[in-house]
Design a protein around this motif. Structure first.
Motif, PDB file in Angstrom:
ATOM      1  N   ASP A 109     -43.052   3.682  -5.102  1.00 16.16           N
ATOM      2  CA  ASP A 109     -43.423   4.492  -3.947  1.00 16.16           C
ATOM      3  C   ASP A 109     -44.812   4.101  -3.447  1.00 16.16           C
ATOM      4  O   ASP A 109     -45.585   3.450  -4.149  1.00 16.16           O
ATOM      5  N   GLN A 119     -38.137   3.364  -8.942  1.00 14.24           N
ATOM      6  CA  GLN A 119     -38.422   3.312  -7.507  1.00 14.24           C
ATOM      7  C   GLN A 119     -39.918   3.178  -7.298  1.00 14.24           C
ATOM      8  O   GLN A 119     -40.701   3.957  -7.840  1.00 14.24           O
ATOM      9  N   SER A 140     -45.028   6.600 -12.784  1.00 14.60           N
ATOM     10  CA  SER A 140     -45.808   5.371 -12.613  1.00 14.60           C
ATOM     11  C   SER A 140     -47.274   5.618 -12.261  1.00 14.60           C
ATOM     12  O   SER A 140     -48.158   4.952 -12.820  1.00 14.60           O
ATOM     13  N   PRO A 182     -39.711   7.368 -11.258  1.00  9.69           N
ATOM     14  CA  PRO A 182     -40.715   7.075 -10.231  1.00  9.69           C
ATOM     15  C   PRO A 182     -41.929   7.985 -10.278  1.00  9.69           C
ATOM     16  O   PRO A 182     -43.026   7.583  -9.900  1.00  9.69           O
ATOM     17  N   SER A 209     -36.552  -0.811  -7.255  1.00  8.21           N
ATOM     18  CA  SER A 209     -37.092  -0.914  -8.607  1.00  8.21           C
ATOM     19  C   SER A 209     -38.130  -2.030  -8.649  1.00  8.21           C
ATOM     20  O   SER A 209     -38.087  -2.973  -7.856  1.00  8.21           O
ATOM     21  N   THR A 226     -40.059   0.413 -13.040  1.00  8.46           N
ATOM     22  CA  THR A 226     -39.902   1.746 -12.481  1.00  8.46           C
ATOM     23  C   THR A 226     -38.645   1.797 -11.627  1.00  8.46           C
ATOM     24  O   THR A 226     -38.271   0.807 -10.995  1.00  8.46           O
TER      25      THR A 226
END
Length: 372
Positions: A322, A320, A283, A280, A350, A318
């Motif tokens: 965010d 996670q 990204s 994460p 994800s 990804t």
């Protein structure tokens, strides 16, 4: 953690253009980045960081106006983050915001950055060196990085050197939707002023926690990080063949070092048990890198050297999603030139991120057959 003795021959601006760009990097971008750093919001959610990246992309677009046949000039300068904003000064976030621009300069760049190398609540230069730079080299760019001196917590006495070779060709596309099997697992323990027993206990804690989750035989590396203040970092890195991920904790109190090791191992286990590919934390950097390439490469003059000038496609999953990634996407898609970005997923889960999909890429689909 690569290091060398401090250099007395620091690079310095060599032209008016270098000075102007170096000043803009040191002042404009960092003033936006520094806001909110001391807040309790997790660093991955800091919109000042994503603001600064979007401003870099905008600046790059302005640099290319009126001179469509060459890339911006590189910079050779020293940036003292401690003088720009007192207190908490994270070198790594500044480098992450700067690097996409430097990777698309027509001449070599050499940037000395002074500030905090290993903050307590943000990414460190170890993450920058172990995760981001190997990815950049994989995409066809030549970079070198050295840690001259370490600093822990909010002490701004650290110093690093980033050398970026000029861009001779377009950056390579990036396609990573599925994670390959685990190839290598290592955990770095870097300390200054901690007794050996504390480090040994932390190593034992990490090994036990990883083995309880089926992650056996991690490579253990310990080092003494010479710094003005006491501190320690636990950095866990997993190589999956096609991607690398890193998780870390930095503390200034030796009593918190074992717990930091435990939490770092937990972060890695949580990622390993998930279904995302890219970590994460990576990204936002990938988004900014893809955006700079989109705005720069089609108008860079690469075609004169026989290269395809279609903006490269970046597509990845990804672990996670965010809020900072969503915010950055919105900023980049609203630039004058526009950056086509699609995100499929929800915050906290994800997600699939696609930059320059085929329908926006001048009819050219550079996706690999295995990626369909």
């Amino acid at each position: 953690m690569q290091s060398r003795s401090p250099s007395t021959n620091h690079p310095h601006p060599t032209s008016a253009e270098d000075i102007a760009l170096g000043h803009w990097i040191a002042v404009s971008a960092y003033e936006n980045l520094i806001r909110g750093i001391k807040s309790t919001i997790p660093p991955s959610h800091h919109t000042p960081f994503t603001d600064s990246i979007a401003q870099f992309v905008t600046q790059l677009a302005h640099l290319n106006v009126g001179r469509q046949t060459r890339l911006p000039t590189g910079i050779r300068t020293t940036v003292d983050l401690g003088n720009i904003s007192p207190g908490y000064v994270p070198c790594a976030l500044f480098l992450e915001a700067t690097l996409p621009l430097l990777l698309h300069c027509g001449t070599d760049s050499e940037l000395v950055v002074r500030g905090c190398t290993h903050p307590v609540s943000s990414r460190s230069v170890t993450y920058f060196a172990e995760v981001i730079l190997p990815l950049v080299r994989r995409l066809g760019r030549r970079v070198d990085f050295f840690i001259h001196s370490f600093s822990f917590g909010d002490n701004p006495s650290g110093e690093v050197l980033l050398a970026v070779r000029k861009a001779d060709s377009p950056i390579e596309p990036f396609f990573e939707r599925e994670r390959s099997p685990l190839v290598e697992l290592k955990v770095l323990f870097g300390t200054n002023g901690f007794v050996p027993q504390v480090v040994d206990t932390a190593i034992h804690e990490v090994k036990n926690r990883l083995e309880s989750a089926g992650l056996f035989w991690p490579e253990i590396e310990t080092s003494l990080c010479h710094a003005q203040t006491h501190g320690g970092i636990v950095f866990a890195k997993a190589e999956y063949g096609n991607v690398a991920v890193g998780f870390e904790r930095t503390v200034t109190n030796p009593d918190a070092f074992v717990e930091a090791a435990h939490q770092t191992a937990n972060d890695l286990i949580l990622y390993d048990q998930g279904d995302g590919c890219v970590g994460p934390q990576l990204s936002p950097f990938l988004l900014s890198l893809a955006a700079v390439a989109t705005l720069c490469e089609a108008a860079s003059g690469y075609s004169e050297k026989g290269h395809n000038t279609v903006p490269p496609r970046f597509r990845w999953t990804t672990a996670q999603l965010d809020p900072s990634t969503i915010y950055l996407m919105e900023q980049l898609t609203h630039l004058n030139n526009g950056v086509p970005i699609h995100i499929f997923g929800n915050v906290g889960t994800s997600a699939l991120i696609d930059v320059n999909p085929p329908e926006t890429n001048h009819g050219v689909d550079d996706v690999k057959p295995s990626d369909v």
